[in-house]
Design a protein around this motif. Sequence first.
Motif, PDB file in Angstrom:
ATOM      1  N   SER A 118      -9.782  59.426  17.921  1.00  0.00           N
ATOM      2  CA  SER A 118     -10.625  58.243  17.745  1.00  0.00           C
ATOM      3  C   SER A 118     -10.633  57.825  16.269  1.00  0.00           C
ATOM      4  O   SER A 118     -10.454  56.651  15.943  1.00  0.00           O
ATOM      5  N   SER A 133     -10.786  54.961  20.358  1.00  0.00           N
ATOM      6  CA  SER A 133     -11.419  54.438  19.148  1.00  0.00           C
ATOM      7  C   SER A 133     -12.446  53.378  19.562  1.00  0.00           C
ATOM      8  O   SER A 133     -12.422  52.892  20.697  1.00  0.00           O
ATOM      9  N   ASP A 191     -12.853  50.298  19.278  1.00  0.00           N
ATOM     10  CA  ASP A 191     -12.459  48.983  19.822  1.00  0.00           C
ATOM     11  C   ASP A 191     -11.584  49.096  21.078  1.00  0.00           C
ATOM     12  O   ASP A 191     -11.105  48.092  21.594  1.00  0.00           O
ATOM     13  N   THR A 219      -8.542  54.374  14.014  1.00  0.00           N
ATOM     14  CA  THR A 219      -9.457  53.413  13.400  1.00  0.00           C
ATOM     15  C   THR A 219      -8.902  53.036  12.031  1.00  0.00           C
ATOM     16  O   THR A 219      -8.714  53.899  11.171  1.00  0.00           O
ATOM     17  N   LYS A 267     -10.048  51.669   9.445  1.00  0.00           N
ATOM     18  CA  LYS A 267     -10.887  51.987   8.273  1.00  0.00           C
ATOM     19  C   LYS A 267     -10.566  53.375   7.692  1.00  0.00           C
ATOM     20  O   LYS A 267     -10.641  53.582   6.482  1.00  0.00           O
ATOM     21  N   ALA A 296     -16.303  56.170  15.384  1.00  0.00           N
ATOM     22  CA  ALA A 296     -15.253  57.150  15.687  1.00  0.00           C
ATOM     23  C   ALA A 296     -15.709  58.538  15.263  1.00  0.00           C
ATOM     24  O   ALA A 296     -16.186  58.723  14.138  1.00  0.00           O
TER      25      ALA A 296
END
Length: 247
Positions: free
Chosen positions: A123, A57, A59, A127, A129, A33
């Motif tokens: 993006s 993003s 995925d 995400t 994370k 990202a």
Amino acid sequence: MAQWIEGTIVDNVRWSENLFSLKIDADIDTFVAGQFTSLALDINGERIARPYSYLSSPDQRPVEFYFYTATDGILSNAMLNLKPNDSIWIKQQANGFFTLDEVPDSKNLWLLGTGTGVAPFFSILNTEKSWQRFEHIVLIHAVRTTQDLLYQEIVKSLKQKYAERFRFQAVVSREHISESVYGRIPAAIESGELEKSVDLKLALDDSQIMLCGNPEMVKDTVDVLKARGFTKNRRRTPGHITVENYW
Ligand SMILES: Cc1cc2nc3c(=O)[nH]c(=O)nc-3n(C[C@H](O)[C@H](O)[C@H](O)COP(=O)(O)OP(=O)(O)OC[C@H]3O[C@@H](n4cnc5c(N)ncnc54)[C@H](O)[C@@H]3O)c2cc1C
Ligand SMILES: NC(=O)c1ccc[n+]([C@@H]2O[C@H](COP(=O)([O-])OP(=O)(O)OC[C@H]3O[C@@H](n4cnc5c(N)ncnc54)[C@H](OP(=O)(O)O)[C@@H]3O)[C@@H](O)[C@H]2O)c1
């Protein structure tokens, strides 16, 4: 060398005279990202390529990009006319260091972008994370008029999902609109209005800042931040500021 692969247009959304988005189906490699790739079309026998940040993003499929049609811009104006099932060249591997891997840990993350420069931020924001690393994430979108304030449905879904951990503020420079900060980002930082609007302090000991889009905004904002003691992130000397210039 990254390879060109053929992508297929899934959708072309025309938001306004100068702004549009493309959704593309392509067998690309994994990206991080915040990174960009290259898109290209063969125009009059020549492959015309330019860099573009992923808005989707890592995925999400199809992948998505958000464009400004530069005046007399060769590629952006050609892409504007693409229709579903048309082909477009895309580099299989992404590029760039405008990612959270390059950003040191901190309590708060500030994402400041002009125009289409918010693309890599969406993006990053989509995400999971990112939300494991920062307590609060602030998104500042600076535009000329409210008609350039797009992707509000993503802003709304982030607000629903992350509540007070996600703070959004529009900065609009050519219209007085309630709920938006009037003017430009550097002036709003200097006056304290930006921090007040998101109820969070830009503090040396808990803030990382990413800047993207108009190179003049990036430069002027870095100057204002440097005057307050913030420094640029370098691999060997971590600081607070990470930048991406679009032109
Ligand atoms: C890392 C990176 C990511 C980017 N991501 C995006 C994105 O997500 N969305 C997006 O809309 N754009 C993005 N850009 C800008 C994009 O690559 C093109 O510059 C833009 O689409 C214009 O291309 P064009 O062929 O239409 O215009 P061009 O024919 O290249 O230029 C037309 C006019 O636009 C201005 N201009 C365009 N590019 C430059 C430049 N590099 N330097 C100076 N002036 C310039 C000039 O006035 C120029 O005469 C990104 C750029 C970089 C470097
Ligand atoms: N968006 C792109 O990807 C892209 C790519 C290539 C070229 N361009 C060129 O950029 C122009 C339009 O792009 P855009 O619609 O994305 O808008 P923009 O001109 O980048 O403006 C977006 C916001 O940034 C502000 N801004 C401009 N200079 C600033 C500075 N020095 N400090 C702080 N903020 C600043 C603007 O304020 P003001 O209204 O006060 O200026 C506006 O609120 C066109 O000339 C186009 O050719 C854009």
